[in-house]
Design an enzyme around this catalytic site. Structure first.
Site, PDB file in Angstrom:
ATOM      1  N   GLY A  13      39.525  13.336 -24.652  1.00  0.00           N
ATOM      2  CA  GLY A  13      39.885  14.442 -25.545  1.00  0.00           C
ATOM      3  C   GLY A  13      41.348  14.833 -25.450  1.00  0.00           C
ATOM      4  N   SER A  42      31.850   6.869 -25.697  1.00  0.00           N
ATOM      5  CA  SER A  42      33.106   6.303 -25.175  1.00  0.00           C
ATOM      6  C   SER A  42      32.903   5.378 -23.987  1.00  0.00           C
ATOM      7  CB  SER A  42      34.041   7.439 -24.748  1.00  0.00           C
ATOM      8  OG  SER A  42      34.274   8.305 -25.817  1.00  0.00           O
ATOM      9  N   ARG A 101      34.085  31.688 -17.279  1.00  0.00           N
ATOM     10  CA  ARG A 101      35.283  32.515 -17.036  1.00  0.00           C
ATOM     11  C   ARG A 101      34.974  33.951 -16.652  1.00  0.00           C
ATOM     12  NH1 ARG A 101      38.349  30.475 -22.292  1.00  0.00           N
ATOM     13  NH2 ARG A 101      39.020  28.425 -21.585  1.00  0.00           N
ATOM     14  N   CYS A 131      43.684  29.284 -23.498  1.00  0.00           N
ATOM     15  CA  CYS A 131      45.078  28.833 -23.634  1.00  0.00           C
ATOM     16  C   CYS A 131      46.038  29.945 -24.063  1.00  0.00           C
ATOM     17  CB  CYS A 131      45.152  27.653 -24.602  1.00  0.00           C
ATOM     18  SG  CYS A 131      44.125  27.813 -26.057  1.00  0.00           S
ATOM     19  N   GLN A 158      48.412  30.429 -33.272  1.00  0.00           N
ATOM     20  CA  GLN A 158      47.835  29.357 -32.458  1.00  0.00           C
ATOM     21  C   GLN A 158      47.815  28.011 -33.170  1.00  0.00           C
ATOM     22  OE1 GLN A 158      44.779  32.555 -30.448  1.00  0.00           O
ATOM     23  NE2 GLN A 158      44.157  30.405 -30.369  1.00  0.00           N
ATOM     24  N   GLY A 162      44.756  23.537 -30.508  1.00  0.00           N
ATOM     25  CA  GLY A 162      43.894  24.373 -29.676  1.00  0.00           C
ATOM     26  C   GLY A 162      42.429  24.105 -29.942  1.00  0.00           C
ATOM     27  N   ARG A 250      45.465  31.321 -36.679  1.00  0.00           N
ATOM     28  CA  ARG A 250      45.686  29.863 -36.587  1.00  0.00           C
ATOM     29  C   ARG A 250      46.791  29.477 -37.566  1.00  0.00           C
ATOM     30  NH1 ARG A 250      43.657  27.109 -32.511  1.00  0.00           N
ATOM     31  NH2 ARG A 250      41.564  27.884 -32.890  1.00  0.00           N
ATOM     32  N   HIS A 257      51.233  27.313 -28.687  1.00  0.00           N
ATOM     33  CA  HIS A 257      50.754  28.632 -29.104  1.00  0.00           C
ATOM     34  C   HIS A 257      51.872  29.652 -28.905  1.00  0.00           C
ATOM     35  CE1 HIS A 257      46.833  27.085 -29.525  1.00  0.00           C
ATOM     36  NE2 HIS A 257      46.211  27.652 -28.505  1.00  0.00           N
TER      37      HIS A 257
HETATM   38  P1  A2P Z   1      33.964  11.540 -26.503  1.00  0.00           P
HETATM   39  O1  A2P Z   1      35.353  11.088 -26.884  1.00  0.00           O
HETATM   40  O2  A2P Z   1      33.154  10.458 -25.864  1.00  0.00           O
HETATM   41  O3  A2P Z   1      33.244  12.266 -27.599  1.00  0.00           O
HETATM   42  P2  A2P Z   1      38.334  17.353 -27.791  1.00  0.00           P
HETATM   43  O4  A2P Z   1      38.306  18.737 -27.220  1.00  0.00           O
HETATM   44  O5  A2P Z   1      39.699  16.788 -27.941  1.00  0.00           O
HETATM   45  O6  A2P Z   1      37.527  17.222 -29.034  1.00  0.00           O
HETATM   46  O7  A2P Z   1      37.594  16.405 -26.683  1.00  0.00           O
HETATM   47  C1  A2P Z   1      36.278  16.623 -26.255  1.00  0.00           C
HETATM   48  C2  A2P Z   1      35.987  15.752 -25.027  1.00  0.00           C
HETATM   49  O8  A2P Z   1      34.649  16.036 -24.602  1.00  0.00           O
HETATM   50  C3  A2P Z   1      36.031  14.256 -25.314  1.00  0.00           C
HETATM   51  O9  A2P Z   1      36.510  13.566 -24.194  1.00  0.00           O
HETATM   52  C4  A2P Z   1      34.562  13.947 -25.550  1.00  0.00           C
HETATM   53  O10 A2P Z   1      34.194  12.610 -25.296  1.00  0.00           O
HETATM   54  C5  A2P Z   1      33.913  14.825 -24.520  1.00  0.00           C
HETATM   55  N1  A2P Z   1      32.500  15.022 -24.847  1.00  0.00           N
HETATM   56  C6  A2P Z   1      31.961  15.452 -26.005  1.00  0.00           C
HETATM   57  N2  A2P Z   1      30.596  15.462 -25.934  1.00  0.00           N
HETATM   58  C7  A2P Z   1      30.276  15.031 -24.693  1.00  0.00           C
HETATM   59  C8  A2P Z   1      29.047  14.811 -23.998  1.00  0.00           C
HETATM   60  N3  A2P Z   1      27.869  15.069 -24.573  1.00  0.00           N
HETATM   61  N4  A2P Z   1      29.101  14.370 -22.727  1.00  0.00           N
HETATM   62  C9  A2P Z   1      30.298  14.115 -22.130  1.00  0.00           C
HETATM   63  N5  A2P Z   1      31.499  14.284 -22.734  1.00  0.00           N
HETATM   64  C10 A2P Z   1      31.492  14.750 -23.990  1.00  0.00           C
END
Ligand code: A2P
Length: 353
Positions: A13, A42, A101, A131, A158, A162, A250, A257
């Protein structure tokens, strides 16, 4: 100092990507390569690490075995489910989501503001603040220490980033589409421009627009993002009665931000006294000059902050009517100090224990 075994949860992410970079560039004391965890989608994907690559694994209870520090940035529901599992396996969890938090048994820590709080973590979980709150606290804390903060009226500007990768993608795709429509449509046919794009991450078109809406609307017609500014500021500064009046907006910015805050203090405060206090504050850079009387014109922007560790502060002005109030304009990279950098700094505090 011996190295620690580190896992990054949400490694693919927007914040996870910054965490990976910072673990390398800050020379974090690691035991072996870090673990990169994400969703099933992934698993098997290769992410760069130093001169090579590390394969992403799907999150699982087994993955946390032997992990000393787990950096979570995969959304609140993933943190709720997996942070206790990681902590149970013996890891110190540093969680970037809002899930823990406001938990009394979870410290909420900005590394320059209340680092001492990290020592008391009965659940094995430490929370990384929101953030916008984080960026503002880096400037507000030294002023609070100097003059006794009693009230903040804070309006944020923002970045789309974000809201994660999907926020950045939505902004860039909408912008490209609207540029194709042409200036005439943007100037005189706003509804047509808006109808030409799809709004998914944000509630309305974010490109070439300003949305008085970050997060979800909740109690009293404020958004959850605005409530975070209220509640998290109180917890971080240990000021449960602090009056906070938040508005979160936003803007079509990729990263960075900005917040304008009118800060009111128990003591009277002058611009000179504020500058003196801010000049020595950790993690903060003053960019403040009107361009008049030989002064350099200087005020911070989100683009200035992008990719920088420090929070920038400028437009430091005495209130026009109240000797106890100041206005400041504070800017920080929401993916760095606003998220990944603070998380790594907290991990560094754990490593130094
Ligand atoms: P993935 O790329 O496999 O979906 P962002 O905030 O940029 O959208 O990133 C969200 C992060 O959270 C990504 O790395 C995403 O992985 C991960 N993620 C989303 N859903 C899950 C899940 N069910 N289990 C583990 N990681 C997750």
């Amino acid at each position: 100092m011996s190295g620690l075994r580190v896992a990054v949860v949400g490694a693919t992410g927007a914040v996870g990507t910054e965490m990976r970079r910072l673990l390398d560039t800050r020379g974090f004391p690691l035991d072996g390569d870090p673990l990169f965890l994400a969703s099933e989608r992934s698993a098997g994907k290769k992410l760069p690490w130093k001169d090579g690559e590390v394969e992403v694994q799907a999150i699982s209870a087994e993955a946390f075995e032997g992990v000393d520090v787990a950096l979570f940035s995969a959304g609140g529901s993933r943190s709720k489910e997996w942070a206790p599992v990681a902590a149970e396996a013996g890891a110190v969890v540093i969680d970037n989501s809002s899930a823990f938090r406001m938990d009394d048994e979870v410290p909420l820590v900005v590394s320059e503001v209340n680092p001492e709080a990290i020592a008391n973590r009965p659940k094995g979980i430490v929370a990384n603040p929101n953030c916008t709150t984080m960026v503002l606290m880096v400037a507000a804390k030294p002023l609070h220490a100097g003059f006794g903060l009693t009230e903040m009226v804070a309006t944020s500007y923002q970045a789309a980033g974000g809201s994660g990768m999907s926020g950045i993608t939505e902004l860039l795709e909408q912008a490209a589409k609207m540029v194709d429509l042409g200036e005439d449509v943007l100037r005189s046919k706003g509804a047509e421009a808006e109808a030409s794009v799809q709004a998914e991450t944000f509630s309305k078109a974010i490109a070439f627009n300003v949305l008085a809406h970050c997060g979800n609307f909740t109690e009293e017609r404020y958004t959850d993002e605005e409530w975070k500014l209220v509640n998290e500021s109180r917890k971080i500064l240990s000021q449960p009665a602090l009056r906070v009046s938040p508005t979160c907006v936003r803007v079509p910015v990729v990263v960075g931000h900005a917040i304008n805050a009118r800060l009111t203090f128990a003591e009277p405060v002058s611009r000179d006294a504020a500058l003196e206090v801010l000049a020595g504050a950790p993690g903060l850079v003053i960019e403040d000059g009107t361009g008049q009387d030989g002064e350099e014109l200087a005020y911070p922007t989100p683009l200035d902050s992008a990719g920088r560790d420090e929070v920038l502060v400028g437009r430091i002005r005495e209130d026009l009517g109240d000797r106890h109030s100041l206005n400041v304009f504070v800017v920080g990279d929401n993916l760095r100090k606003g998220a990944a950098l603070n998380a790594i700094q907290l991990a560094e505090l754990v490593a130094a224990e």
